[in-house]
Design a protein around this motif. Structure first.
Motif, short mmCIF file in Angstrom:
data_model
loop_
_atom_site.label_atom_id
_atom_site.label_comp_id
_atom_site.label_asym_id
_atom_site.label_seq_id
_atom_site.Cartn_x
_atom_site.Cartn_y
_atom_site.Cartn_z
N GLU A 126 -14.27 -19.26 -18.07
CA GLU A 126 -13.11 -19.26 -17.20
C GLU A 126 -13.54 -19.43 -15.74
OE1 GLU A 126 -9.42 -19.59 -17.18
OE2 GLU A 126 -10.29 -19.60 -19.16
N LYS A 127 -14.57 -18.68 -15.33
CA LYS A 127 -15.04 -18.76 -13.96
C LYS A 127 -15.62 -20.15 -13.66
CE LYS A 127 -16.04 -13.89 -13.21
NZ LYS A 127 -17.05 -12.90 -12.86
N ILE A 128 -16.31 -20.71 -14.64
CA ILE A 128 -16.91 -22.04 -14.46
C ILE A 128 -15.81 -23.09 -14.32
CG2 ILE A 128 -18.29 -23.83 -15.57
CD1 ILE A 128 -20.00 -21.58 -16.74
N LYS A 129 -14.76 -22.99 -15.14
CA LYS A 129 -13.64 -23.93 -15.05
C LYS A 129 -13.01 -23.88 -13.67
CE LYS A 129 -11.77 -24.59 -19.67
NZ LYS A 129 -10.59 -24.36 -20.53
N GLU A 130 -12.80 -22.67 -13.16
CA GLU A 130 -12.18 -22.51 -11.84
C GLU A 130 -13.08 -23.05 -10.74
OE1 GLU A 130 -9.40 -21.92 -9.11
OE2 GLU A 130 -9.08 -21.66 -11.26
N LYS A 131 -14.38 -22.80 -10.87
CA LYS A 131 -15.34 -23.31 -9.88
C LYS A 131 -15.34 -24.84 -9.88
CE LYS A 131 -20.19 -23.11 -8.54
NZ LYS A 131 -21.52 -22.66 -8.89
N ASN A 132 -15.34 -25.46 -11.08
CA ASN A 132 -15.31 -26.91 -11.18
C ASN A 132 -14.02 -27.49 -10.61
OD1 ASN A 132 -17.84 -27.11 -12.31
ND2 ASN A 132 -17.08 -27.09 -14.41
N LYS A 133 -12.91 -26.82 -10.87
CA LYS A 133 -11.62 -27.27 -10.35
C LYS A 133 -11.63 -27.26 -8.82
CE LYS A 133 -6.69 -26.30 -10.60
NZ LYS A 133 -5.65 -25.41 -11.12
N ARG A 134 -12.15 -26.19 -8.23
CA ARG A 134 -12.23 -26.12 -6.76
C ARG A 134 -13.16 -27.20 -6.21
NH1 ARG A 134 -12.71 -20.58 -7.71
NH2 ARG A 134 -14.90 -20.66 -7.12
N TYR A 135 -14.30 -27.43 -6.89
CA TYR A 135 -15.25 -28.45 -6.43
C TYR A 135 -14.61 -29.84 -6.43
CZ TYR A 135 -19.11 -31.75 -6.45
OH TYR A 135 -19.93 -32.81 -6.16
N ARG A 136 -13.84 -30.16 -7.47
CA ARG A 136 -13.22 -31.48 -7.57
C ARG A 136 -12.21 -31.73 -6.45
NH1 ARG A 136 -13.32 -30.09 -13.13
NH2 ARG A 136 -11.13 -29.52 -13.06
N GLN A 137 -11.80 -30.70 -5.76
CA GLN A 137 -10.83 -30.83 -4.67
C GLN A 137 -11.51 -30.91 -3.31
OE1 GLN A 137 -8.29 -27.48 -5.45
NE2 GLN A 137 -7.23 -28.53 -7.10
N THR A 138 -12.83 -30.73 -3.27
CA THR A 138 -13.55 -30.83 -2.01
C THR A 138 -13.86 -32.29 -1.70
OG1 THR A 138 -15.75 -30.71 -3.03
CG2 THR A 138 -14.68 -28.60 -2.46
N PRO A 139 -14.13 -32.62 -0.44
CA PRO A 139 -14.50 -34.00 -0.11
C PRO A 139 -15.70 -34.50 -0.92
CG PRO A 139 -14.01 -32.81 1.90
CD PRO A 139 -14.00 -31.79 0.77
N GLU A 140 -16.70 -33.66 -1.12
CA GLU A 140 -17.88 -34.05 -1.90
C GLU A 140 -17.50 -34.28 -3.37
OE1 GLU A 140 -22.26 -32.38 -3.25
OE2 GLU A 140 -21.15 -31.33 -1.68
N GLY A 141 -16.66 -33.41 -3.90
CA GLY A 141 -16.22 -33.55 -5.28
C GLY A 141 -15.40 -34.82 -5.48
N LEU A 142 -14.49 -35.10 -4.55
CA LEU A 142 -13.68 -36.31 -4.64
C LEU A 142 -14.55 -37.56 -4.56
CD1 LEU A 142 -10.71 -35.23 -2.34
CD2 LEU A 142 -10.64 -35.54 -4.83
N LYS A 143 -15.55 -37.51 -3.70
CA LYS A 143 -16.48 -38.63 -3.57
C LYS A 143 -17.23 -38.86 -4.87
CE LYS A 143 -20.56 -39.99 -0.94
NZ LYS A 143 -21.44 -39.61 0.18
N ASN A 144 -17.76 -37.81 -5.47
CA ASN A 144 -18.51 -37.94 -6.72
C ASN A 144 -17.63 -38.45 -7.85
OD1 ASN A 144 -21.06 -37.23 -5.82
ND2 ASN A 144 -20.65 -35.05 -6.06
N ILE A 145 -16.40 -37.97 -7.92
CA ILE A 145 -15.47 -38.44 -8.95
C ILE A 145 -15.22 -39.94 -8.79
CG2 ILE A 145 -13.05 -38.34 -9.70
CD1 ILE A 145 -13.21 -35.28 -9.08
N ARG A 146 -14.94 -40.38 -7.58
CA ARG A 146 -14.64 -41.79 -7.32
C ARG A 146 -15.84 -42.68 -7.65
NH1 ARG A 146 -10.00 -44.34 -6.47
NH2 ARG A 146 -9.39 -42.65 -5.13
N ILE A 147 -17.01 -42.31 -7.17
CA ILE A 147 -18.21 -43.12 -7.41
C ILE A 147 -18.55 -43.16 -8.90
CG2 ILE A 147 -20.71 -43.22 -7.03
CD1 ILE A 147 -20.14 -42.28 -4.13
N ASN A 148 -18.44 -42.04 -9.58
CA ASN A 148 -18.71 -42.02 -11.02
C ASN A 148 -17.71 -42.88 -11.78
OD1 ASN A 148 -21.02 -40.46 -10.97
ND2 ASN A 148 -19.88 -38.55 -11.03
#
Length: 93
Positions: free
Chosen positions: A1-23
């Protein structure tokens, strides 16, 4: 549960959005020329405001519209051509 929440927050950060787009681009088969790098392509993608084909103001969002920003690439080579609207991207194929 904690890992899911951490990943969700990361995907909303500028770095997370960048990694999602590039991938996504990589998964879609987009390739870089020797003189290109993903960081520069992403930064240019962010600052590009107008379609390089028809000059319409580009938009971003959850759903594709005719003005949604697209990273256009050659489907034979995989190399990036330019940043255009969804409408021009569909016309190019």
């Amino acid at each position: 549960e904690k890992i899911k929440e951490k990943n969700k927050r990361y995907r909303q950060t500028p770095e997370g959005l960048k990694n999602i787009r590039i991938n996504y681009w990589k998964w879609y088969g987009i390739k870089l020329r020797p003189d290109e790098d993903w960081d520069s392509v992403y930064e240019y993608y962010l600052i590009c405001e107008f379609c390089e084909e028809c000059n319409v103001k580009l938009t971003t969002g959850r759903y594709n519209t005719s003005t949604t920003k697209c990273l256009d690439h050659d489907h034979d080579t995989g190399f990036i051509r330019n940043i255009i609207c969804h409408c021009c991207n569909c016309k190019r194929g």
